[in-house]
Design a protein around this motif. Structure first.
Motif, PDB file in Angstrom:
ATOM      1  N   ASP A 114      -2.230  -3.419  10.648  1.00 17.16           N
ATOM      2  CA  ASP A 114      -1.027  -2.680  10.660  1.00 17.16           C
ATOM      3  C   ASP A 114      -1.472  -1.397  11.873  1.00 17.16           C
ATOM      4  N   PRO A 115      -0.611  -1.534  12.761  1.00 20.78           N
ATOM      5  CA  PRO A 115      -0.710  -0.473  13.736  1.00 20.78           C
ATOM      6  C   PRO A 115      -1.001   0.925  13.253  1.00 20.78           C
ATOM      7  N   ARG A 116      -0.642   1.305  12.067  1.00 21.79           N
ATOM      8  CA  ARG A 116      -0.903   2.547  11.551  1.00 21.79           C
ATOM      9  C   ARG A 116      -2.374   2.592  10.785  1.00 21.79           C
ATOM     10  N   TYR A 117      -2.822   1.640  10.485  1.00 16.64           N
ATOM     11  CA  TYR A 117      -4.088   1.713   9.630  1.00 16.64           C
ATOM     12  C   TYR A 117      -5.279   1.006  10.602  1.00 16.64           C
ATOM     13  N   GLY A 118      -5.091   0.062  11.695  1.00 13.71           N
ATOM     14  CA  GLY A 118      -5.799  -0.430  12.515  1.00 13.71           C
ATOM     15  C   GLY A 118      -6.232  -1.882  11.591  1.00 13.71           C
ATOM     16  N   LEU A 119      -7.205  -2.505  11.822  1.00 17.26           N
ATOM     17  CA  LEU A 119      -7.452  -3.888  11.389  1.00 17.26           C
ATOM     18  C   LEU A 119      -8.505  -3.505   9.944  1.00 17.26           C
ATOM     19  N   LEU A 120      -8.169  -3.983   8.882  1.00 22.97           N
ATOM     20  CA  LEU A 120      -8.970  -3.695   7.653  1.00 22.97           C
ATOM     21  C   LEU A 120      -9.451  -5.237   7.113  1.00 22.97           C
ATOM     22  N   ARG A 121     -10.667  -5.145   6.764  1.00 23.48           N
ATOM     23  CA  ARG A 121     -11.457  -6.429   6.514  1.00 23.48           C
ATOM     24  C   ARG A 121     -11.969  -6.426   5.452  1.00 23.48           C
ATOM     25  N   ARG A 122     -12.055  -7.490   4.440  1.00 21.40           N
ATOM     26  CA  ARG A 122     -12.918  -7.477   3.314  1.00 21.40           C
ATOM     27  C   ARG A 122     -13.957  -8.434   3.562  1.00 21.40           C
ATOM     28  N   ILE A 123     -15.196  -7.844   3.968  1.00 26.25           N
ATOM     29  CA  ILE A 123     -16.471  -8.715   4.334  1.00 26.25           C
ATOM     30  C   ILE A 123     -17.267  -9.109   3.071  1.00 26.25           C
ATOM     31  N   PRO A 124     -17.680  -8.171   2.214  1.00 21.79           N
ATOM     32  CA  PRO A 124     -18.331  -8.784   1.009  1.00 21.79           C
ATOM     33  C   PRO A 124     -17.389  -9.474   0.031  1.00 21.79           C
ATOM     34  N   SER A 125     -18.085 -10.447  -0.690  1.00 23.55           N
ATOM     35  CA  SER A 125     -17.440 -11.384  -1.619  1.00 23.55           C
ATOM     36  C   SER A 125     -16.539 -10.381  -2.535  1.00 23.55           C
ATOM     37  N   PRO A 126     -15.272 -11.145  -2.684  1.00 22.41           N
ATOM     38  CA  PRO A 126     -14.418 -10.130  -3.610  1.00 22.41           C
ATOM     39  C   PRO A 126     -14.635 -10.384  -4.790  1.00 22.41           C
TER      40      PRO A 126
END
Length: 339
Positions: free
Chosen positions: A75-87
């Motif tokens: 979202d332009p408000r937050y930038g890119l958010l990623r979940r890299i570690p296993s959920p």
């Protein structure tokens, strides 16, 4: 004479595959096959809106190898958010820890949920995702989307051996796709926003070995008029280009009959920022297809055996605006990416 016989034999086998039929409950469940060491059951949801936001999530359940997952939100408000570690650990059905794809109505509706940490460029955020996929198009069975004549010719030209046919089993996946809307809320650090994404979902199962893939392209999207388009291409290290695809308008499905080779649109660079192509579907439906990439998300599969670049793009199909994913993948043993 030998080529003609090989072509006839393989085309006969491919036609047999087209008559396979599964019930909605069989299509929508998670599949297991412990007899195949490289068996893989993969489900995927994407979403792109008209305000610059996008969402990507995938879960793959595998034998004798760690499961895979993707979870990205921009979202332009937050930038890119990623979940890299296993959920988290695998649970029943499509569920890894705090990431879950829950079937609500076969062939019609799914719910995508997550709660936990996702990393931004500068800090870690607490995120809660609650999105519902609602189908707009019919579910597409790729047994019918495969370009039959092209596939038979490609396999007939290959050098046949026991090893070749063992590897050829990897092409015998069950693969389904569907277009729709992915709507709901995403909460970042207590701030809840509503989203309405144009979406495609994907479910496939069968043998998958990333190291055997040479390169691939997967392009899919929803047109602003509600139509849906897909073009899929792949080369293995033991086989030339195979292609498949479809175009849907309402409940009408037209399958791909002609598309370009990789060399015609994606050589320099291998992952083009923009390109155009002419596509032919059933009943002489001709589509002039073009796109411009806005951004992409990179993935490294099986410790570097294969690299995927998930492009978020905008384009046109016969002049109609489209939001789409333009996914390009490469095996680093065969290619060096040159942006």
């Amino acid at each position: 004479m030998i080529y003609s016989l090989k072509h006839w034999l393989i085309k006969k086998q491919l036609k047999k595959r087209e008559i396979l039929a599964l019930s909605p409950s069989d299509i929508e469940r998670k599949h297991h096959n412990k007899t195949l060491p490289l068996f893989n059951d993969s489900s995927y949801f994407n979403g792109i809106d008209n305000k610059g936001a996008y969402f990507l999530s995938r879960m793959s359940f595998r034998n004798n190898r760690p499961n895979e997952h993707w979870l990205e939100f921009y979202d332009p408000r937050y930038g890119l958010l990623r979940r890299i570690p296993s959920p988290g650990e695998e649970k029943n059905e499509f569920h890894q820890g705090s990431l879950q794809f829950e079937l609500k109505d076969p062939l019609k509706s799914w719910q995508v949920r997550f709660h936990g940490e996702m990393s931004g460029e500068e800090k870690v955020h607490q995120v809660e995702i609650d999105l519902t996929f609602k189908a707009i198009t019919p579910l597409i069975d790729f047994q019918h989307a495969l370009m039959l004549e092209n596939t038979a010719q490609t396999i007939a030209r290959a050098k046949w051996s026991k090893s070749f046919f063992n590897k050829l089993k990897e092409t015998r996946k069950m693969h389904f796709e569907q277009g729709g809307m992915l709507s709901g809320t995403i909460t970042v650090d207590g701030n809840t926003q509503n989203y309405e994404f144009h979406s495609m979902r994907d479910h496939s199962w069968g043998t998958r070995n990333w190291a055997d893939w040479k390169r691939h392209v997967w392009m899919c999207g929803m047109l602003e008029n509600g139509d849906c388009i897909n073009v899929s291409m792949i080369k293995y290290d033991f086989l030339g280009q195979l292609s498949a695809g479809f175009y849907t308008s309402g409940n009408t499905i037209k399958f791909l009959r002609s598309c370009p080779l990789f060399e015609e649109f994606a050589i320099a660079p291998l992952f083009p920022e923009k390109a155009s192509m002419k596509l032919e579907f059933e009943d002489n439906l001709m589509i002039n297809f073009e796109w411009q990439r806005q951004t992409f998300v990179p993935y490294v599969m099986d410790h570097g055996a294969y690299n995927i670049y998930e492009g978020i793009s905008r384009g046109k199909a016969n002049g109609v605006a489209i939001n789409l994913v333009t996914e390009f993948g490469f095996n680093p043993k065969h290619y060096t990416l040159n942006e």
